[in-house]
Design a protein around this motif. Structure first.
Motif, mmCIF file in Angstrom:
data_model
loop_
_atom_site.group_PDB
_atom_site.id
_atom_site.type_symbol
_atom_site.label_atom_id
_atom_site.label_comp_id
_atom_site.label_asym_id
_atom_site.label_seq_id
_atom_site.Cartn_x
_atom_site.Cartn_y
_atom_site.Cartn_z
ATOM 1 N N LYS A 1 0.869 -1.192 0.000
ATOM 2 C CA LYS A 1 0.000 0.000 0.000
ATOM 3 C C LYS A 1 0.898 1.232 0.000
ATOM 4 O O LYS A 1 1.374 1.662 1.040
ATOM 5 N N PRO A 2 1.192 1.764 -1.198
ATOM 6 C CA PRO A 2 1.995 2.986 -1.267
ATOM 7 C C PRO A 2 1.285 4.133 -0.548
ATOM 8 O O PRO A 2 0.053 4.177 -0.495
ATOM 9 N N THR A 3 2.044 5.070 0.002
ATOM 10 C CA THR A 3 1.451 6.198 0.716
ATOM 11 C C THR A 3 0.548 7.018 -0.193
ATOM 12 O O THR A 3 -0.409 7.622 0.273
ATOM 13 N N SER A 4 0.829 7.044 -1.480
ATOM 14 C CA SER A 4 0.009 7.841 -2.398
ATOM 15 C C SER A 4 -0.587 6.977 -3.510
ATOM 16 O O SER A 4 -0.647 7.388 -4.661
ATOM 17 N N GLY A 5 -1.034 5.778 -3.169
ATOM 18 C CA GLY A 5 -1.582 4.911 -4.197
ATOM 19 C C GLY A 5 -2.567 3.905 -3.639
ATOM 20 O O GLY A 5 -2.944 3.963 -2.478
ATOM 21 N N HIS A 6 -2.953 2.983 -4.504
ATOM 22 C CA HIS A 6 -3.916 1.954 -4.142
ATOM 23 C C HIS A 6 -3.216 0.676 -3.704
ATOM 24 O O HIS A 6 -2.115 0.356 -4.163
ATOM 25 N N ARG A 7 -3.871 -0.066 -2.852
ATOM 26 C CA ARG A 7 -3.378 -1.362 -2.393
ATOM 27 C C ARG A 7 -3.288 -2.304 -3.592
ATOM 28 O O ARG A 7 -4.177 -2.323 -4.445
ATOM 29 N N GLU A 8 -2.174 -3.068 -3.655
ATOM 30 C CA GLU A 8 -1.967 -3.971 -4.786
ATOM 31 C C GLU A 8 -1.422 -5.303 -4.296
ATOM 32 O O GLU A 8 -0.588 -5.357 -3.404
ATOM 33 N N ARG A 9 -1.912 -6.392 -4.897
ATOM 34 C CA ARG A 9 -1.439 -7.740 -4.537
ATOM 35 C C ARG A 9 -0.061 -7.993 -5.133
ATOM 36 O O ARG A 9 0.225 -7.561 -6.249
ATOM 37 N N ILE A 10 0.769 -8.721 -4.368
ATOM 38 C CA ILE A 10 2.099 -9.091 -4.844
ATOM 39 C C ILE A 10 2.390 -10.543 -4.489
ATOM 40 O O ILE A 10 1.787 -11.118 -3.589
ATOM 41 N N ARG A 11 3.330 -11.146 -5.244
ATOM 42 C CA ARG A 11 3.845 -12.483 -4.961
ATOM 43 C C ARG A 11 5.351 -12.331 -4.800
ATOM 44 O O ARG A 11 5.984 -11.592 -5.550
ATOM 45 N N CYS A 12 5.909 -13.070 -3.817
ATOM 46 C CA CYS A 12 7.333 -12.936 -3.533
ATOM 47 C C CYS A 12 8.010 -14.285 -3.350
ATOM 48 O O CYS A 12 7.395 -15.253 -2.902
ATOM 49 N N ARG A 13 9.296 -14.299 -3.673
ATOM 50 C CA ARG A 13 10.159 -15.458 -3.444
ATOM 51 C C ARG A 13 11.387 -14.915 -2.725
ATOM 52 O O ARG A 13 12.067 -14.026 -3.231
ATOM 53 N N VAL A 14 11.683 -15.490 -1.528
ATOM 54 C CA VAL A 14 12.748 -14.964 -0.685
ATOM 55 C C VAL A 14 13.713 -16.087 -0.291
ATOM 56 O O VAL A 14 13.283 -17.184 0.064
ATOM 57 N N THR A 15 15.009 -15.767 -0.346
ATOM 58 C CA THR A 15 16.029 -16.722 0.067
ATOM 59 C C THR A 15 16.788 -16.153 1.250
ATOM 60 O O THR A 15 17.217 -15.003 1.227
ATOM 61 N N PHE A 16 16.955 -16.979 2.295
ATOM 62 C CA PHE A 16 17.680 -16.594 3.509
ATOM 63 C C PHE A 16 18.984 -17.366 3.605
ATOM 64 O O PHE A 16 18.991 -18.581 3.424
ATOM 65 N N ASP A 17 20.054 -16.660 3.910
ATOM 66 C CA ASP A 17 21.371 -17.273 4.102
ATOM 67 C C ASP A 17 21.860 -16.915 5.494
ATOM 68 O O ASP A 17 22.026 -15.737 5.814
ATOM 69 N N ARG A 18 22.131 -17.938 6.315
ATOM 70 C CA ARG A 18 22.590 -17.712 7.685
ATOM 71 C C ARG A 18 23.967 -17.045 7.682
ATOM 72 O O ARG A 18 24.889 -17.500 7.036
ATOM 73 N N GLN A 19 24.092 -15.948 8.428
ATOM 74 C CA GLN A 19 25.371 -15.254 8.576
ATOM 75 C C GLN A 19 25.961 -15.494 9.953
ATOM 76 O O GLN A 19 27.162 -15.393 10.137
#
Length: 134
Positions: free
Chosen positions: A42-60
């Motif tokens: 939800k941008p501060t000056s826009g409309h709510r929009e659906r998104i899809r994400c793929r995230v990779t985590f690497d232990r540090q």
């Protein structure tokens, strides 16, 4: 300019999701690896929009994870990076950065089993994601 804000926010959302992590214990789901799911921005000056994400985590370290994420909506795709820290079992917090739009922000992650609930915010807006371990 609205498109740029939306794109940079997608990046933040993706990174936030990625930053979520599970506690370091035998009963917890390991954060290392790839997670994916969907949510909204939800941008501060826009409309709510659906998104899809793929995230990779690497232990540090035992409590710190590097994050790489890619998120997309029907109109845009963005990539971001970041880092999260375990603040207590099953709760993580950190920062993300989107180089493409020079945008950064904060993310918070709650892990329940093999699911992450991620919330994120920055100057350009806010969002929420639900991710599942792949």
């Amino acid at each position: 300019m609205r498109f740029d804000i939306r794109a940079s926010f997608f990046g933040a959302a993706t990174l936030l999701l990625a930053v979520s992590a599970a506690p370091v214990s035998a009963a917890a789901v390991a954060l290392d690896g790839t997670w994916s799911g969907s949510g909204y921005i939800k941008p501060t000056s826009g409309h709510r929009e659906r998104i899809r994400c793929r995230v990779t985590f690497d232990r540090q370290s035992p409590k710190v994870f590097g994050v790489r994420a890619t998120c997309a909506s029907s109109s845009n795709s963005v990539r971001q990076t970041g880092e999260v820290l375990m603040i207590r079992p099953n709760y993580y917090a950190g920062d993300f950065y989107n180089r493409q739009y020079d945008m950064s922000g904060r993310i918070r992650v709650r892990v329940t089993g093999s699911t992450q609930t991620v919330t994120f915010s920055g100057e350009s807006g806010r969002g929420k994601l639900r991710l599942h371990k792949q």
